[in-house]
Design a protein around this motif. Structure first.
Motif, PDB file in Angstrom:
ATOM      1  N   GLN A  17     -24.234  12.654  12.562  1.00 11.94           N
ATOM      2  CA  GLN A  17     -25.285  13.111  11.488  1.00 11.94           C
ATOM      3  C   GLN A  17     -26.549  13.929  12.005  1.00 11.94           C
ATOM      4  OE1 GLN A  17     -26.846   9.458   9.159  1.00 11.94           O
ATOM      5  NE2 GLN A  17     -28.026  10.763   7.937  1.00 11.94           N
ATOM      6  N   LYS A  18     -26.736  14.770  11.322  1.00 16.74           N
ATOM      7  CA  LYS A  18     -28.266  15.711  11.715  1.00 16.74           C
ATOM      8  C   LYS A  18     -29.267  15.047  11.035  1.00 16.74           C
ATOM      9  CE  LYS A  18     -26.115  19.887  13.009  1.00 16.74           C
ATOM     10  NZ  LYS A  18     -26.442  20.969  13.477  1.00 16.74           N
ATOM     11  N   ILE A  19     -30.361  14.923  11.811  1.00 17.83           N
ATOM     12  CA  ILE A  19     -31.288  14.161  11.382  1.00 17.83           C
ATOM     13  C   ILE A  19     -32.603  14.899  11.908  1.00 17.83           C
ATOM     14  CG2 ILE A  19     -30.425  11.685  11.101  1.00 17.83           C
ATOM     15  CD1 ILE A  19     -32.357  12.611  14.250  1.00 17.83           C
ATOM     16  N   TRP A  20     -33.899  14.339  11.550  1.00 15.71           N
ATOM     17  CA  TRP A  20     -35.300  14.782  11.930  1.00 15.71           C
ATOM     18  C   TRP A  20     -35.906  13.419  12.530  1.00 15.71           C
ATOM     19  CZ3 TRP A  20     -37.046  19.663  11.475  1.00 15.71           C
ATOM     20  CH2 TRP A  20     -36.332  20.659  10.661  1.00 15.71           C
ATOM     21  N   VAL A  29     -38.108  16.798  16.445  1.00 19.00           N
ATOM     22  CA  VAL A  29     -36.940  16.911  16.939  1.00 19.00           C
ATOM     23  C   VAL A  29     -35.946  16.872  15.687  1.00 19.00           C
ATOM     24  CG1 VAL A  29     -35.003  15.883  17.926  1.00 19.00           C
ATOM     25  CG2 VAL A  29     -37.422  15.684  18.943  1.00 19.00           C
ATOM     26  N   PHE A  30     -34.866  18.066  15.719  1.00 17.74           N
ATOM     27  CA  PHE A  30     -33.838  18.199  14.730  1.00 17.74           C
ATOM     28  C   PHE A  30     -32.574  18.410  15.297  1.00 17.74           C
ATOM     29  CE2 PHE A  30     -30.950  20.765  12.223  1.00 17.74           C
ATOM     30  CZ  PHE A  30     -30.829  19.947  11.180  1.00 17.74           C
ATOM     31  N   GLY A  31     -31.521  17.418  15.219  1.00 18.17           N
ATOM     32  CA  GLY A  31     -30.357  17.665  15.738  1.00 18.17           C
ATOM     33  C   GLY A  31     -29.347  16.551  15.346  1.00 18.17           C
ATOM     34  N   GLN A  32     -28.298  16.542  16.060  1.00 16.78           N
ATOM     35  CA  GLN A  32     -27.043  15.483  15.794  1.00 16.78           C
ATOM     36  C   GLN A  32     -27.156  14.407  16.596  1.00 16.78           C
ATOM     37  OE1 GLN A  32     -23.277  17.443  16.687  1.00 16.78           O
ATOM     38  NE2 GLN A  32     -22.272  16.282  15.221  1.00 16.78           N
ATOM     39  N   MET A  49     -29.059  15.389  20.210  1.00 14.53           N
ATOM     40  CA  MET A  49     -29.018  16.889  20.789  1.00 14.53           C
ATOM     41  C   MET A  49     -29.919  17.701  20.016  1.00 14.53           C
ATOM     42  SD  MET A  49     -27.841  18.746  22.876  1.00 14.53           S
ATOM     43  CE  MET A  49     -27.499  20.228  23.717  1.00 14.53           C
ATOM     44  N   ASP A  50     -30.969  17.952  20.619  1.00 15.34           N
ATOM     45  CA  ASP A  50     -32.197  18.762  19.993  1.00 15.34           C
ATOM     46  C   ASP A  50     -32.088  20.167  19.854  1.00 15.34           C
ATOM     47  OD1 ASP A  50     -34.789  19.528  18.994  1.00 15.34           O
ATOM     48  OD2 ASP A  50     -35.675  18.914  20.778  1.00 15.34           O
ATOM     49  N   GLU A  51     -31.899  20.800  18.648  1.00 20.54           N
ATOM     50  CA  GLU A  51     -31.663  22.086  18.280  1.00 20.54           C
ATOM     51  C   GLU A  51     -32.693  22.914  18.558  1.00 20.54           C
ATOM     52  OE1 GLU A  51     -29.579  23.371  14.677  1.00 20.54           O
ATOM     53  OE2 GLU A  51     -28.203  21.488  15.048  1.00 20.54           O
ATOM     54  N   GLU A  66     -34.057  11.735   7.252  1.00 19.36           N
ATOM     55  CA  GLU A  66     -32.960  12.869   6.814  1.00 19.36           C
ATOM     56  C   GLU A  66     -34.013  13.787   6.390  1.00 19.36           C
ATOM     57  OE1 GLU A  66     -29.799  11.726   4.315  1.00 19.36           O
ATOM     58  OE2 GLU A  66     -29.571  10.073   5.372  1.00 19.36           O
ATOM     59  N   ASP A  67     -35.112  13.749   5.936  1.00 14.89           N
ATOM     60  CA  ASP A  67     -36.106  14.844   5.335  1.00 14.89           C
ATOM     61  C   ASP A  67     -37.169  15.405   6.439  1.00 14.89           C
ATOM     62  OD1 ASP A  67     -35.264  14.416   2.777  1.00 14.89           O
ATOM     63  OD2 ASP A  67     -36.549  12.612   2.566  1.00 14.89           O
TER      64      ASP A  67
END
Length: 89
Positions: A17-20, A29-32, A49-51, A66-67
């Motif tokens: 899942q992609k999360i913040w 941090v944003f990533g999977q 995994m931080d994008e 999620e937001d």
């Protein structure tokens, strides 16, 4: 921190899942989600995994959402633009 058994889901969040979230230092941090650590000493945690940086981050599940936080969406846009420019060189 030991992974032990790695559940597919923890506290309503799922692997992949992609999360913040925010680190203890306050970095966005944003990533999977890559892995969960349900028995972490500080509380349940996840490896992400931080994008923004391209690195793995371990964050507490309590900080996951999620937001996007304030400023998060614009930071993601800037990081993606920087990545595109770097690849054009």
């Amino acid at each position: 921190m030991s992974a032990g058994t790695n559940p597919d889901e923890l506290c309503g969040f799922k692997l992949g899942q992609k999360i913040w979230c925010k680190t203890q230092q306050g970095n966005i941090v944003f990533g999977q989600i890559i892995c969960f650590y349900p028995t972490n000493d500080e509380g349940p945690a996840a490896s992400v995994m931080d994008e923004f940086t391209g690195s793995h981050r371990v964050v507490l599940v309590a900080t996951i959402t999620e937001d996007p936080p304030k400023g998060g969406q614009s930071k993601l846009i800037r990081a993606k633009a920087k990545h595109v420019q770097k690849n054009r060189r």
